[in-house]
Design a protein around this motif. Structure first.
Motif, PDB file in Angstrom:
ATOM      1  N   ALA A 345       1.137  -1.187   0.053  1.00 47.49           N
ATOM      2  CA  ALA A 345      -0.177  -0.354  -0.657  1.00 47.49           C
ATOM      3  C   ALA A 345       0.258   0.825  -0.102  1.00 47.49           C
ATOM      4  CB  ALA A 345      -0.861   0.156   1.351  1.00 47.49           C
ATOM      5  N   SER A 346       0.820   1.560  -1.344  1.00 44.72           N
ATOM      6  CA  SER A 346       1.712   3.090  -1.654  1.00 44.72           C
ATOM      7  C   SER A 346       0.842   4.446  -1.069  1.00 44.72           C
ATOM      8  CB  SER A 346       2.599   2.738  -2.701  1.00 44.72           C
ATOM      9  OG  SER A 346       2.940   5.256  -3.063  1.00 44.72           O
ATOM     10  N   ASP A 347       1.622   5.244   0.229  1.00 43.56           N
ATOM     11  CA  ASP A 347       0.231   6.613   0.145  1.00 43.56           C
ATOM     12  C   ASP A 347       1.372   7.467  -0.109  1.00 43.56           C
ATOM     13  OD1 ASP A 347       2.377   6.822   2.007  1.00 43.56           O
ATOM     14  OD2 ASP A 347       0.972   6.210   3.620  1.00 43.56           O
ATOM     15  N   LYS A 348       1.900   7.338  -0.798  1.00 43.94           N
ATOM     16  CA  LYS A 348       3.280   8.333  -2.281  1.00 43.94           C
ATOM     17  C   LYS A 348       3.954   9.608  -0.156  1.00 43.94           C
ATOM     18  CE  LYS A 348      -0.010   9.413  -5.648  1.00 43.94           C
ATOM     19  NZ  LYS A 348      -0.608  10.016  -6.375  1.00 43.94           N
ATOM     20  N   ARG A 349       4.447   8.837   0.278  1.00 37.39           N
ATOM     21  CA  ARG A 349       5.083   9.375   1.250  1.00 37.39           C
ATOM     22  C   ARG A 349       6.208   9.564   1.334  1.00 37.39           C
ATOM     23  NH1 ARG A 349       1.188  11.708   5.569  1.00 37.39           N
ATOM     24  NH2 ARG A 349       1.242  10.733   6.614  1.00 37.39           N
ATOM     25  N   ASP A 350       7.042  10.148   2.126  1.00 36.50           N
ATOM     26  CA  ASP A 350       8.410   9.801   2.371  1.00 36.50           C
ATOM     27  C   ASP A 350       8.085   9.589   3.493  1.00 36.50           C
ATOM     28  OD1 ASP A 350      11.011  10.217   3.108  1.00 36.50           O
ATOM     29  OD2 ASP A 350      11.507  11.911   2.118  1.00 36.50           O
ATOM     30  N   GLN A 351       8.159   7.719   4.256  1.00 37.40           N
ATOM     31  CA  GLN A 351       7.912   7.985   5.923  1.00 37.40           C
ATOM     32  C   GLN A 351       9.127   8.650   6.766  1.00 37.40           C
ATOM     33  OE1 GLN A 351       5.124   7.003   6.815  1.00 37.40           O
ATOM     34  NE2 GLN A 351       4.530   6.502   4.091  1.00 37.40           N
ATOM     35  N   LYS A 352      10.545   7.875   6.418  1.00 37.15           N
ATOM     36  CA  LYS A 352      11.004   9.064   6.997  1.00 37.15           C
ATOM     37  C   LYS A 352      11.179  10.779   7.838  1.00 37.15           C
ATOM     38  CE  LYS A 352      15.673   7.156   6.652  1.00 37.15           C
ATOM     39  NZ  LYS A 352      17.085   7.070   5.275  1.00 37.15           N
ATOM     40  N   ALA A 353      10.860  11.445   6.082  1.00 32.06           N
ATOM     41  CA  ALA A 353       9.806  12.562   6.608  1.00 32.06           C
ATOM     42  C   ALA A 353       9.113  13.089   7.369  1.00 32.06           C
ATOM     43  CB  ALA A 353      10.125  13.912   5.465  1.00 32.06           C
ATOM     44  N   VAL A 354       8.175  11.895   7.516  1.00 30.41           N
ATOM     45  CA  VAL A 354       7.283  11.964   7.810  1.00 30.41           C
ATOM     46  C   VAL A 354       7.250  11.521   9.476  1.00 30.41           C
ATOM     47  CG1 VAL A 354       4.932  10.657   8.290  1.00 30.41           C
ATOM     48  CG2 VAL A 354       5.529  11.027   6.551  1.00 30.41           C
ATOM     49  N   LYS A 355       8.542  10.898  10.113  1.00 32.35           N
ATOM     50  CA  LYS A 355       8.823  10.445  10.594  1.00 32.35           C
ATOM     51  C   LYS A 355       9.427  11.531  12.035  1.00 32.35           C
ATOM     52  CE  LYS A 355      10.158   6.746  13.463  1.00 32.35           C
ATOM     53  NZ  LYS A 355      11.938   5.482  13.051  1.00 32.35           N
ATOM     54  N   LYS A 356      10.072  12.232  11.265  1.00 28.19           N
ATOM     55  CA  LYS A 356      11.009  13.785  11.540  1.00 28.19           C
ATOM     56  C   LYS A 356      10.194  14.917  12.455  1.00 28.19           C
ATOM     57  CE  LYS A 356      14.931  15.935  10.404  1.00 28.19           C
ATOM     58  NZ  LYS A 356      16.049  17.122   9.429  1.00 28.19           N
ATOM     59  N   ALA A 357       9.549  14.394  11.031  1.00 29.01           N
ATOM     60  CA  ALA A 357       8.400  16.051  11.473  1.00 29.01           C
ATOM     61  C   ALA A 357       7.331  15.663  12.573  1.00 29.01           C
ATOM     62  CB  ALA A 357       7.738  15.944  10.333  1.00 29.01           C
TER      63      ALA A 357
END
Lengths: 621, 200
Positions: A345-357
Motif C-alpha cells: 500500500a503506497s501512500d506516496k509519502r516519504d516515511q523518513k520525513a514523516v517520522k522526523k516531522a
C-alpha cells in the motif's frame, strides 16, 4: 450540481432529519449527545408545524418511553441518540421489543462514535439489535441517510416493533448533496385506544418466541431488499462487503489500488440476509468485510460460512483489519496488501520525513474556553486540595467540565452520565474503614437532571460523606446549548424545575449557591463544605462564554485585561500561564512576561484574582 | 471529467475552520461540482485540532481524503498545519499556511517546545511538494479583525491560482454565508491582492 430547492448540501444528521419529515413523523424526543444532536435540532426547526412535536427530554430513557407512548397511539415517532445514550435507554428497549410498538411506528437512530472523538468509549451499538432481536439499517451515504428513514417506519409499522438505524460520526457530521423528496400531508391518525397487552408477563418467553418469528420473516424481506446493492466485476479477485460510511472508503481503496473487486454495500445488517450473501459469495474465493467498529457482520457471516461454498473471509477476525479505532481507506489498502491483492500500500509519502516531522509535533489537548467558569471551579478545587495536603478525591462526570481530568488532575474519574455522584456513594462510605481523603463529586446542570438524582437521594439516605458540586452554567453546553428543565425557555408549556428545589426536596446537610466568577468565594465555600460531615451540595453559578457570546456578545465595553510589568515577577513566577492556563494568556519569550491575546480574551478578569502579585489588571473584576 | 481537487483545512477550534470549508464547498457547488465535506464538531470548539476535508468532486467520494493525497493543505495555524502534513501530506500536496502561532498549554508552561517557524517550513517541505508561509498579521490589523483570517487565507489560495475555484464564486459564497458582522469580503480581497503583489 446546483444546490437548488431539490438538491441540498446536508450533513448525515440533517439528511436523517429530512428523512423523518418525509416519513411524516409527528413526534421526536431526544437527549443531546455528539454525534447525534443535529438530527433533533434540525427537526426542532420544523416543529412550528402543528403536526409535529419535538422535545429535548431529560435523558434517553425518558425520550424513548415518550416515543413509545405516542407510537402506541398511532403517532410516528423518532428517537435519535448517541451510542452511550442507547445504554441508558436499553432497559426500556429490551422490554419494548417484546411488547411492541403501535400503528405509528417507532424508529431509534443511534449515532456511534468510532475512535471516541466526542465520547468516552467507542462502543459498537449494533450489539443492541442482537440483544433486542430488532432489525437494524445502516445507511452508506448522505442520500441513503435520508431515504432509509421512511423505509424504517414502514418496517416498524409492518412488524409493530422498533427499528434501529445506525450512523457513525463520519456520516453524521460530514456533508454532501442530497436529492430531496416530497413532504407528505399528515399521514397518521390518532388511535382511539392502546393496542392490547402492552406488557410481557406472565409469559415473556412466548413473546420472545413471537419476536424470533418476526425476525425470521424480516430476514426473508432483507434477502430481497433493494437497499443492498452489488457493484459486480467480472472475474473479481475479491468480494468486498461494506456497511455504513465504510462503503465510501472501500470504493476509494478499490479506485486507488485498481483492484478488480466486487462490492456489496450492505444496509440491512441485522438480521443478516444470509442466503443473499451466500449467493453473492458463490463465485468468490475470498471476501473482505469492512465495518466499524466490531466484526458484527463478519461474525454473522462466519456463523453461516459452513453452509457456504469454501471462501476465505478476511476482516477483523483474521487480523487484516484492526478490531479498534476508526476505519479509513488507508487501513483497507493495507488489508488488501496483507491478503496479497496488491503489492504494497503506497501512500506516496516519504516515511523518513514523516517520522522526523512527527517527532517535532507537540500535542494540543482540549481545554476550557477563554473565560470558562469551569476553570475557576477546578482552580478552586486545586487550591482546596492543597489545603488538605492532597487528600481529596474528585469523582467526575460527563460534559465540558470533563476537561477537568486534563487540568492538573482536578477531576480524578470520568465514566458515565451521573457516575460522579454515583461513585461518591461508595467513596463516601469509606470513612467507616478509616479513609483519610475527603470526597468531592462534580456534575454539570444538564447531567444533574439526566442521571444524578437517584444517586444523590441514595447518598442522602445512606449518610454518605461527600461534597457534591453542581456546575450550573444554565445550558447543555457541550452539545450546543440545548435547554434542560432548570432553564427558563420561551416555550409557554414548559415549567422550570430548579436544581435548588430538587436538592432542597431531597434534603441535604448543606446547600449553598456560589457565584463561580468569584474565585476567592469558591475556594472558601468548597473548603468549608468539605470540612463538614454529611452530604453537602454547592451549586456553582457560572456562564458558558460560548453561549453568552452567541446570545449577548462579548464584554467589548469592559477595560482590556493588561499585564502590569512593574508588579509582574516574570519568569520566576509564571503562575498565570503554567497554573491557571487560560488560552488567552500567552508567554512572551523575548520579554519574559505574560501577554494577553486580545482576540481570545473575553475580559472576565478571572486571571486578575489568580495573580498573587496583583500584576494583572482590567476585565470584569 | 472535470478536475477533482482534495483540500484539507487545518487549524485550531474557534478559528473558523468549519466555516472556511463551507465557503469553499458552496463555491464549488456554484461551479457545478458535488463536493463532500468531512468534518467533526463538538470537541472542535474547545481549542483542539480541527481538520476539515473538502473534496471538490462529483459526490461519489468519502468524507476523508486518503493519506498522502490532498492536493492542498490550507493552514490557519502553523503547528496544526504541520500536524496535517504529518497525517495527510504527500509528494503532490501543496501547503499554504498562516504563520499564526497558537501555543498549547504545554508550550506555555514550558512542558513542551513549540517548533520554530523555520523548522516547521522545512519539515513541511520535506513531506509535501512545497510550502508557502503567509504572514497575515499586518493586513488583518489594517482590516481591523483577526477573526477574518479564514477569509484572508481563502483569498491567498485564490491569488495563487492553485484550485479549480474562481474569485467570483467565492465572493458570492462569502456574501451569502458570512454576513457583515466581520469584514470577511475585505479580508478575502486583501488575501488575493497581497498574494499577487508578492508574486510580482
Amino acid at each position: 450540481m446546483d444546490e437548488s430547492k431539490d438538491n441540498m448540501m446536508l450533513s448525515g444528521n440533517e439528511a436523517i432529519a429530512r428523512g423523518a419529515l418525509e416519513a411524516g413523523i409527528g413526534f421526536c424526543a431526544s437527549y443531546p449527545g455528539t454525534p447525534s444532536t443535529e438530527i433533533t435540532s434540525t427537526l426542532m426547526k420544523s416543529s412550528a408545524d402543528e403536526n409535529l412535536y419535538v422535545e429535548w427530554s431529560i435523558n434517553e430513557k425518558v425520550a424513548l418511553e415518550a416515543c413509545a407512548g405516542v407510537s402506541w397511539m398511532g403517532v410516528p415517532a423518532i428517537c435519535p441518540m448517541k451510542s452511550l445514550g442507547l445504554n441508558v435507554a436499553a432497559d426500556f428497549l429490551l422490554n419494548l421489543n417484546l411488547s411492541g410498538t403501535g400503528e405509528g411506528g417507532l424508529v431509534v437512530v443511534v449515532c456511534d462514535d468510532p475512535r471516541g472523538h466526542s465520547s468516552s468509549n467507542e462502543q459498537d451499538s449494533r450489539f443492541y439489535s442482537k440483544a433486542s432481536y430488532l432489525p437494524l439499517l445502516e445507511p452508506t451515504g448522505f442520500q441513503q441517510a435520508k431515504d432509509v428513514i421512511p423505509f424504517a417506519f414502514e418496517l416498524s409499522r409492518k412488524y409493530e416493533i422498533p427499528v434501529l438505524v445506525r450512523s457513525t460520526t463520519r456520516l453524521s457530521h460530514s456533508r454532501g448533496i442530497v436529492r430531496l423528496g416530497e413532504l407528505p400531508d399528515i399521514s397518521w391518525e390518532l388511535s382511539d385506544e392502546l393496542p392490547s397487552s402492552l406488557y410481557n408477563v406472565p409469559k415473556p418467553h412466548l413473546r420472545h418466541r413471537d419476536l424470533l418469528n418476526k425476525l425470521e420473516r424480516i430476514s426473508d424481506d432483507f434477502t430481497k431488499s433493494k437497499w443492498n446493492i452489488i457493484e459486480d466485476v467480472r472475474d473479481a479477485d475479491v468480494s468486498i462487503i461494506a456497511s455504513g460510511i465504510c462503503r465510501s472508503y472501500a470504493k476509494e481503496a478499490i479506485r486507488i489500488s485498481e483492484t478488480d473487486a466486487s462490492l456489496l454495500s450492505l444496509v440491512t445488517t441485522h438480521p443478516l440476509p444470509a442466503s443473499f450473501i451466500r449467493e453473492y459469495l458463490l463465485d468468490s474465493n475470498q471476501a473482505l468485510v469492512i465495518e466499524e467498529v466490531d466484526p458484527f457482520i463478519e461474525d454473522a457471516i462466519l456463523r453461516h460460512s459452513k453452509s457456504m461454498k469454501k471462501v476465505d473471509i478476511h476482516g477483523k477476525r483474521n487480523g487484516v483489519l484492526p478490531l479498534y479505532g476508526e476505519m479509513d481507506a488507508d487501513k483497507i489498502l493495507l488489508s488488501m496488501s496483507k491478503i496479497g491483492l496488491i503489492e504494497r500500500a503506497s501512500d506516496k509519502r516519504d516515511q523518513k520525513a514523516v517520522k522526523k516531522a512527527l517527532n517535532a509535533l507537540i500535542p494540543r489537548p482540549l481545554t476550557f474556553c477563554p473565560g470558562c467558569t469551569h476553570r475557576n471551579v477546578f482552580w478552586a478545587i486545586r487550591q482546596v486540595r492543597k489545603r488538605f495536603s492532597g487528600k481529596l478525591v474528585v469523582a467526575g462526570d460527563i460534559g465540558c467540565y470533563s476537561l477537568g481530568v486534563f487540568y492538573g488532575d482536578s477531576m480524578n474519574t470520568m465514566q458515565a452520565m451521573g457516575s460522579g455522584i454515583g461513585t461518591a456513594n461508595g467513596l463516601g462510605q469509606l470513612h467507616r474503614f478509616g479513609i483519610d481523603s475527603k470526597v468531592i463529586a462534580v456534575a454539570g446542570d444538564s447531567t444533574f437532571f439526566h442521571a444524578c438524582i437517584p444517586a444523590l437521594i441514595n447518598a442522602r439516605h445512606k449518610g454518605a460523606d461527600a461534597t457534591f458540586l453542581i456546575l450550573d452554567n444554565s445550558s447543555t453546553a457541550m452539545t450546543g446549548f440545548q435547554p434542560h428543565p432548570g432553564i427558563l425557555t420561551r416555550d409557554e408549556d414548559h415549567r422550570r424545575v430548579t436544581i435548588a428545589s430538587v436538592v432542597n426536596g431531597i434534603g441535604v446537610d448543606l446547600l449553598e449557591i456560589v457565584d463561580s466568577n468569584d474565585i476567592s468565594l469558591l475556594i472558601d465555600s468548597i473548603h468549608n463544605a468539605v470540612q463538614k460531615p454529611g452530604i453537602k451540595v454547592l451549586i456553582t453559578k457560572g456562564v458558558c462564554r460560548l453561549e453568552e457570546g452567541r446570545t449577548q456578545g462579548i464584554y467589548d465595553d469592559l477595560p482590556k485585561v493588561r499585564i502590569n510589568k512593574k508588579k509582574c515577577r516574570g519568569d520566576s513566577c509564571r503562575l498565570c500561564v503554567s497554573g491557571f492556563g487560560c488560552v488567552a494568556l500567552a508567554w512572551d519569550d523575548e520579554k519574559g512576561y505574560p501577554k494577553i491575546l486580545d482576540d481570545l480574551c473575553i475580559r472576565c478578569g478571572a486571571c486578575v484574582f489568580v495573580c498573587p502579585h496583583d500584576a494583572i489588571e482590567g476585565g470584569l473584576q | 471529467m472535470r478536475d477533482f481537487f482534495d483540500l484539507l483545512i487545518a487549524g485550531v477550534g474557534g478559528q473558523g475552520n468549519l466555516v472556511c470549508g463551507e465557503v469553499i464547498s458552496h463555491a464549488a457547488i456554484q461551479q457545478g461540482y458535488s463536493p463532500v465535506i468531512g468534518q467533526i464538531f463538538g470537541a472542535s470548539r474547545r481549542g483542539g485540532t480541527v481538520f476539515t476535508h473538502v473534496r471538490i468532486a462529483d459526490g461519489n467520494v468519502g468524507p476523508l481524503i486518503p493519506k498522502g493525497r490532498p492536493d492542498l493543505i490550507l493552514g490557519l495555524e502553523a503547528l496544526e498545519t504541520l500536524r496535517a502534513c504529518v497525517e495527510y501530506g504527500g509528494e503532490q500536496t501543496r501547503v499554504v499556511f498562516s504563520q499564526t502561532r497558537l501555543d498549547t498549554l504545554a508550550s506555555l508552561t514550558g512542558g513542551a517546545k513549540y517548533p520554530s517557524m523555520s523548522d516547521i517550513i522545512q519539515l513541511m517541505s520535506s513531506i509535501c511538494k512545497d510550502a508557502v508561509a503567509v504572514d497575515a498579521e499586518k493586513s488583518l490589523e489594517e482590516i481591523g479583525s483577526v477573526r477574518t483570517l479564514n477569509s484572508y487565507m481563502i483569498g491567498v489560495m485564490i491569488g495563487l491560482e492553485i484550485t479549480p475555484l474562481n474569485r467570483d464564486t467565492i465572493e458570492k459564497s462569502i456574501d451569502c454565508l458570512l454576513g457583515s458582522r466581520y469584514p470577511n469580503l475585505e479580508a478575502f480581497q486583501r488575501g488575493i491582492s497581497d498574494t499577487i503583489k508578492e508574486k510580482t
